[in-house]
Design an enzyme around this catalytic site. Structure first.
Site, PDB file in Angstrom:
ATOM      1  CG  HIS A 101     -24.737  27.458   4.208  1.00 28.36           C
ATOM      2  ND1 HIS A 101     -24.921  28.725   4.661  1.00 28.36           N
ATOM      3  CD2 HIS A 101     -25.594  27.292   3.179  1.00 28.36           C
ATOM      4  CE1 HIS A 101     -25.860  29.316   3.939  1.00 28.36           C
ATOM      5  NE2 HIS A 101     -26.294  28.462   3.035  1.00 28.36           N
ATOM      6  CD  GLU A 103     -27.232  31.044   6.278  1.00 31.84           C
ATOM      7  OE1 GLU A 103     -27.734  30.013   6.764  1.00 31.84           O
ATOM      8  OE2 GLU A 103     -27.747  31.667   5.332  1.00 31.84           O
ATOM      9  N   GLY A 179     -29.858  34.735   0.213  1.00 33.17           N
ATOM     10  CA  GLY A 179     -30.938  35.347   0.983  1.00 33.17           C
ATOM     11  C   GLY A 179     -31.135  36.826   0.711  1.00 33.17           C
TER      12      GLY A 179
HETATM   13  C1  PEP Z   1     -28.639  28.938   0.881  1.00 36.37           C
HETATM   14  O1  PEP Z   1     -28.958  29.088   2.027  1.00 36.37           O
HETATM   15  O2  PEP Z   1     -27.801  28.066   0.592  1.00 36.37           O
HETATM   16  C2  PEP Z   1     -29.236  29.795  -0.122  1.00 36.37           C
HETATM   17  C3  PEP Z   1     -28.736  29.729  -1.331  1.00 36.37           C
HETATM   18  O3  PEP Z   1     -30.269  30.614   0.262  1.00 36.37           O
HETATM   19  P1  PEP Z   1     -31.233  31.481  -0.696  1.00 36.37           P
HETATM   20  O4  PEP Z   1     -31.666  30.563  -1.822  1.00 36.37           O
HETATM   21  O5  PEP Z   1     -32.351  31.896   0.160  1.00 36.37           O
HETATM   22  O6  PEP Z   1     -30.413  32.611  -1.217  1.00 36.37           O
END
Ligand code: PEP
Length: 261
Positions: A101, A103, A179
């Site tokens: 991911h 992050e 996000g």
């Molecule tokens: C994610 O964390 O993989 C994501 C897509 O977050 P969001 O839907 O909040 O943009």
């Protein structure tokens, strides 16, 4: 294989949100209303400490909803304080694991090589990896989206044979859309999804690539899911914020159910 032959997959990445009671309540609500998204594979990815109670709540509600981890080690066991081995995720009822991911890549230093090692370890343990790729805003604005995604896909999935690739889900998540409330347009997303499918064909074959599910992720909400679901190479969604509300998560899943109908 046409788009409609791939079972859509909508996964909720809860990240480091909710508590024990709220996680159980959300899982029970999703599992209890699972029939609203018939024909779509649903996956809930809670924080690791809540996997067992969430799996229990899903089982109690009788819902066919899979559980996934948000990360895993590339090691099978041993002296790796704080890590979770893929066989441990399997042991507590996970079928899937999110890997790489953005992050994890930006905040925890994960690289294509480490994601690749984790994907191999996950597959060896019997987990289905959801491997995330995606460019930053700076990279997109510099016209580097194709180069960045190509490097990430080829690096993260290096050495996986056709059978392993068919078990793998790729999540295209433009970092600038995660996000932020800024969703990629269906055209922008479809363009990269088609690129990813072409790369998968290069790694294995066109036949294998046609079987791999490619999710879009990045501010997917009930009001934009249908347009994304209408794109031929978008086979589902990896959902962050909107997965924390059963109504929103199920509405997104329903948009993909309409495609599979
Ligand atoms: C994610 O964390 O993989 C994501 C897509 O977050 P969001 O839907 O909040 O943009």
């Amino acid at each position: 294989m046409t788009a409609s032959a791939r079972t859509p997959i909508v996964a909720g990445n809860w990240k480091m949100n909710l508590d024990h009671a709220a996680g159980i309540a959300l899982a029970a609500a999703v599992a209890g209303r699972r029939s609203e998204a018939a024909g779509v594979d649903l996956v809930l990815c809670p924080p690791a400490v809540y996997i067992v109670p969430v799996a229990g709540a899903v089982a109690e509600a009788g819902g066919d909803v899979a559980i996934g981890g948000q990360n895993a080690s590339d090691k099978e066991q041993g002296a790796f304080t704080g890590e979770i081995a893929p066989p441990m995720l399997v042991d507590v009822g996970c079928c899937y694991v999110i890997l790489g991911h953005s992050e994890r890549r930006t905040l925890f230093g994960e690289t294509d090589a480490s994601v690749n090692a984790k994907a191999k370890a996950a597959l060896a343990a019997g987990l289905l990896p959801i491997v995330c790729v995606g460019e930053t805003l700076e990279e997109r604005e510099a016209g580097r989206t194709e180069a960045v995604v190509t490097e990430q896909v080829n690096g993260s999935l290096a050495g996986l044979d056709a059978a392993a690739l068919e078990k793998t889900v790729v999540a295209y998540e433009p970092v600038w859309a995660i996000g932020t409330g800024k969703v990629a347009t269906p055209e922008q997303a479809q363009e990269v999804h088609a690129l990813v499918r072409g790369l998968l064909a290069g790694l294995a074959s066109a036949e294998t690539a046609a079987k791999v599910r490619i999710q879009y992720g990045g501010s997917v909400k009930p009001d934009n899911a249908a347009h994304l679901a209408a794109c031929p190479d978008i086979d589902g969604a990896l959902v962050g914020g909107a997965s924390l509300k059963a109504d929103d998560f199920l509405a997104i899943a329903k948009a993909f159910a309409a495609r599979s109908a």
